[in-house]
Design an enzyme around this catalytic site. Structure first.
Site, PDB file in Angstrom:
ATOM      1  N   TYR A 114      21.976 134.128  30.090  1.00  0.00           N
ATOM      2  CA  TYR A 114      22.143 134.197  28.638  1.00  0.00           C
ATOM      3  C   TYR A 114      22.391 132.826  28.027  1.00  0.00           C
ATOM      4  O   TYR A 114      23.183 132.052  28.560  1.00  0.00           O
ATOM      5  CB  TYR A 114      23.316 135.117  28.248  1.00  0.00           C
ATOM      6  N   TRP A 116      21.170 129.990  24.462  1.00  0.00           N
ATOM      7  CA  TRP A 116      20.234 129.653  23.404  1.00  0.00           C
ATOM      8  C   TRP A 116      19.124 128.707  23.807  1.00  0.00           C
ATOM      9  O   TRP A 116      18.137 128.570  23.097  1.00  0.00           O
ATOM     10  CB  TRP A 116      21.007 129.083  22.227  1.00  0.00           C
TER      11      TRP A 116
END
Ligand code: MGD
Ligand code: MGD
Ligand code: MO
Length: 777
Positions: A114, A116
């Site tokens: 996980y 960005w």
């Protein structure tokens, strides 16, 4: 000799820009010419791209290199690294993955990864990690996200879709033209609108807020801090205790009901179960009326203000919008469901400028008018292991293999993870209760991380592979919330020995014999063309212009026209609910959900309710820890990205994160502005620099996220990372979202000598050669 200057179009999550390069050094990031409100975060990039914090060469933790999977995981982060050449590093990774797959199976590999990553869609590290691991047999993935994890799994039961949290809400065209009253729970902090996932050509939020203001819209900001009022906008501020918005919303409904101001037709024609919910609000089902006087005791908002707001909202075209932060809290499903119930009672859902929405102040581009056509995308493929855990349950999984957990109506068991593969995320930024996370992180046998910088997570890996930054490769980016697609031209040679994540995974795939599955036969250039052509086909099919790839690449951007039609969420459903039903079991808005009722979850019952969070100012624990800690997004960076950069450094005080507290709370504790303070609870403690802030309400402290994790040997965190204090539990059994916004703390002045911050130290690195990797049979 004057350096020759080169300029390249580029893009980041904080905006599009032109990279200005001299002698292979990035000297400036000039904002994209069509961006009316560029972000100052751009100024951190030149220093960070050439920083000593860059990872130069592949590196392996010393004892892992010697003992492989038998090395003690508890020493991660405390040991030196040994640099190895690329061939050695890739072989170590490929052999270790093959060993773990063979010995323990595909579901012993955690590849959720996980995070960005970067704005470019081809080189998006998380997507590529999935492609690589899926091609090799699959892995355990993560479902949902930290941003709106609770909403994603709740909203489909209530309104049949979670599109309103992806940004598809009644647009600003409609708001500016029709809305008279905008009630923003969590406010509209412009700070957060610097960011768009996938990057934006145009920071549109400030302009739209200004347009709405000029049109005469009245803003009401319900928040624990006046800092959530957008700069320069005259707004009414209603201070509220954190995590109590549900009580206020219930009382707004109560006022509408007892004063007969609710839309009795709408709740019957377009909703199901409103009556049962009304029985609860009126106290018929549990003996407690959720009146304004009741709510005042819970949320601290004066009863008269609640009643007045209910009357005003009913009398005018009103839009409710909730920041995503409201659901990133324990029992975070309730405020979202309650806001929909309140909007239903007001009866304006589906009317221009009316109803409910989410996240207008959470990210740039929410409500930005944009034709509903594709944005650039790279596919991860399908996970053959078909296994995932709720996104934020990582530490639970690592600590309790085999333990059962409930999620969204079913029961699962945590897999037994032997290997973690992470690229493009920083769990020692994003996860809650980092002291617990550190214990969990010691469990697996092997951890592989790709990053460009020596982040806290990279330092806690066994094998670290250096990734290029966006400026060192060609890419394409853009967001479904923005009207631009941006070309990202390679502007710099790769730093030291860093490689593109794509190339790393291509080579690892070749070693594992599945290169063709990973690449689908395309190199960087062919992928860019492929991604573009798919997008162009979609646009042309919708009647939009899109030139040939070469022309787009030369121009550096592609622009969509601004639609003049308003987008109104659920307008056709409103006009004719039989012909245009919602994708819920009843086809209507489910104020009472039979499906959720059937799960029997007492932490998320069948209609919105006030459920006390584990920690809030009304909890017993507040006697010992009397401040509610908010952990908002940082103004000066994206999460932990660029924390060592210029813009972030300028906002720190003596190298530490600032914590914002009210003048009265500071005075009571003998804290002066700028003092070094310790923030603590039973989970941990960190140091921060006190900023006395009259905008913050009493009883609340705000410590923005993003400071790189820097614990000393006693686990005192020295830099101001709030996640040593936050609560690592799911929001409820229904959605298992993360709960960072529910944490009680105490703060005291730090009287001892100030410990040095070591967050930006590079770990000890021994050159390769002396330590040839041992071979194990
Ligand atoms: N207490 C608290 N905690 C929170 C939140 C909160 O509100 N309160 N918010 C949560 C939310 S909403 C989110 S989205 C998360 C964010 O959590 P993350 O997304 O994990 O945070 P980032 O700092 O953006 O991490 C991205 C990482 O990717 C690396 N990276 C960038 N580009 C590349 C690349 O090209 N290749 C590779 N290999 N790596 C790259 C960066 O250096 C960085 O280490 O945090 C969550 N955590
Ligand atoms: N500059 C910058 N912008 C960002 C990011 C970043 O890292 N930096 N991250 C981006 C990401 S990934 C995401 S998901 C979004 C997140 O967007 P949000 O979740 O909306 O952002 P937050 O800053 O966590 O919270 C917004 C405000 O909610 C208020 N708040 C907190 N708790 C409560 C509560 O219980 N009730 C009420 N009424 N208000 C409350 C806080 O005062 C805070 O300022 O931000 C995005 N924007
Ligand atoms: Mo997020």
């Amino acid at each position: 000799m004057p350096a020759s200057t080169e300029r390249y179009p580029s893009l980041s999550h904080w905006g599009a820009f032109t990279a200005v390069v001299e002698n292979n050094r990035l000297v400036a990031c000039e904002p994209f010419r069509y961006d009316p409100a560029p972000s100052s975060i751009l100024e951190s990039m030149p220093g960070m791209v050439h920083s000593d914090l860059r990872i130069a060469r592949p590196a392996v933790r010393k004892s892992w290199l010697r003992d492989r999977q038998r090395a003690d995981g508890a020493d991660r982060g405390a040991e030196p690294f040994v640099e190895v050449d690329w061939d050695t590093a890739l072989k170590l990774v490929a052999d270790e993955l093959a060993r773990v797959r063979a010995a323990h199976g595909d579901t012993s590999i955690f590849g959720g990864s996980y995070g960005w990553s970067s704005a470019g869609r081809l080189h998006h590290a998380r997507t590529l990690t999935h492609r690589y691991l899926y091609a090799g047999g699959g892995c355990v993935d993560q479902a949902g996200n930290y941003s709106w994890g609770a909403a994603q799994f709740l909203l489909p039961y209530i309104i049949g879709t979670y599109a309103p949290v992806t940004g598809r809400v009644t647009d600003w065209n409609s708001v500016a033209a029709h809305t008279k009253l905008l009630i923003a729970f969590g406010g509209l902090p412009l700070r957060n609108t610097q960011i768009t996932s996938g990057g934006a050509g145009e920071h549109s939020a400030p302009r739209w807020i200004e347009r709405a203001r000029q049109a005469g819209l009245e803003f009401v900001v319900v928040s624990p801090t006046r800092a959530d009022v957008p700069d320069g906008v005259p707004a009414r501020w209603i201070p509220i205790r954190p995590n109590t918005d549900t009580a206020m919303m219930l009382a707004l409904v109560h006022t509408l009901l007892v004063e007969n101001r609710h839309d009795a037709d709408f709740v019957h024609t377009h909703c199901t179960g409103f009556d049962r919910f009304a029985d609860y609000v009126l106290g018929k089902s549990d003996g407690t009326a959720k009146s304004a006087a009741w709510a005042q005791q819970v949320c601290g908002v004066p009863a008269e203000d609640i009643r007045a707001l209910a009357r005003q909202a009913a009398a005018s075209r009103s839009l409710l919008t909730c920041a995503w932060s409201l659901q990133r809290a324990h029992r975070g499903e309730q405020p979202y469901w309650a806001s929909i119930a309140l909007a239903a009672a007001l009866g304006q859902i589906g009317l221009p400028g009316g109803g409910f929405a989410f996240g207008h102040g959470s990210m740039n581009g929410v409500g930005n008018p944009r034709p509903g056509v594709a944005s650039p995308e790279m596919s991860a493929g399908k996970n053959p292991a078909a296994r995932s855990i709720p996104v934020a349950r990582t530490a639970d999984m690592l600590l309790h293999p085999g333990a059962r957990y409930e999620f969204n109506g079913s029961t699962g068991a945590y897999p037994d993870i032997k290997l973690i593969y992470w690229a493009g995320g920083n769990p020692f930024h994003h996860h809650q209760d980092l002291n617990r996370m550190a214990r969990a992180w010691s469990v697996p046998e092997t951890i592989v991380v790709h990053d460009s910088w020596w982040t806290p997570t990279a330092r806690r890996a066994d094998i670290v592979l250096p990734a290029t930054t966006t400026l060192e490769r060609n890419d394409i980016g853009g967001s479904s919330r923005d009207r631009y697609v941006l070309a990202m031209h390679k502007a710099l040679a790769p730093y030291a020995q860093s490689r593109n994540d794509f190339d790393i995974y291509r080579e690892l795939s070749a070693l594992a014999g599945h290169e063709a599955e990973f690449t689908e036969g395309r190199d960087e250039g062919q992928w860019l063309r492929h991604i573009y052509e798919r997008l162009a086909k979609n646009w042309r099919g919708a009647g939009m212009q899109a030139p040939e790839f070469e022309e787009f690449w030369r121009a550096g951007y592609l622009e969509l026209p601004e639609p003049d039609r308003e987008y109104v969420l659920f307008d056709t459903f409103r006009q004719d609910p039989e012909a245009h039903p919602l994708q819920t079991p009843s086809g209507k808005i489910e104020i009472y959900s039979e499906r959720i009722a059937a799960f029997g979850y007492d932490d998320c019952p069948a209609h919105p309710m006030w459920l006390e969070p584990a920690e809030w100012l009304g909890a017993k624990a507040a006697e010992r820890f009397p401040l509610h800690l908010m952990t908002p997004q940082p103004a000066d960076k994206l999460h932990s990205q660029l924390d060592a950069g210029k813009t972030s450094a300028e906002l720190k005080l003596k190298g530490r994160q600032r914590v914002y507290i009210s003048p009265s709370d500071a005075a009571r504790r003998g804290i002066a502005d700028g003092d070094l303070v310790k923030i603590y609870n039973d989970r941990g403690a960190c140091l921060a620099a006190a900023t006395i802030d009259p905008k913050t309400m009493e009883g609340v402290a705000a410590l923005p996220t993003g400071a790189w994790f820097d614990p000393d040997s006693s686990t005192l965190e020295r830099h101001g990372n709030p996640n040593v204090l936050t609560l690592d539990v799911g929001t409820s059994r229904l959605t298992q979202g993360p709960s960072p916004q529910s944490a009680l703390v105490e703060i005291c002045k730090w009287d001892g000598p100030a410990p040095a911050v070591h967050a930006f130290d590079v770990p000890a690195i021994e050159p390769g050669g002396a330590h040839q990797p041992a071979t194990h049979g």
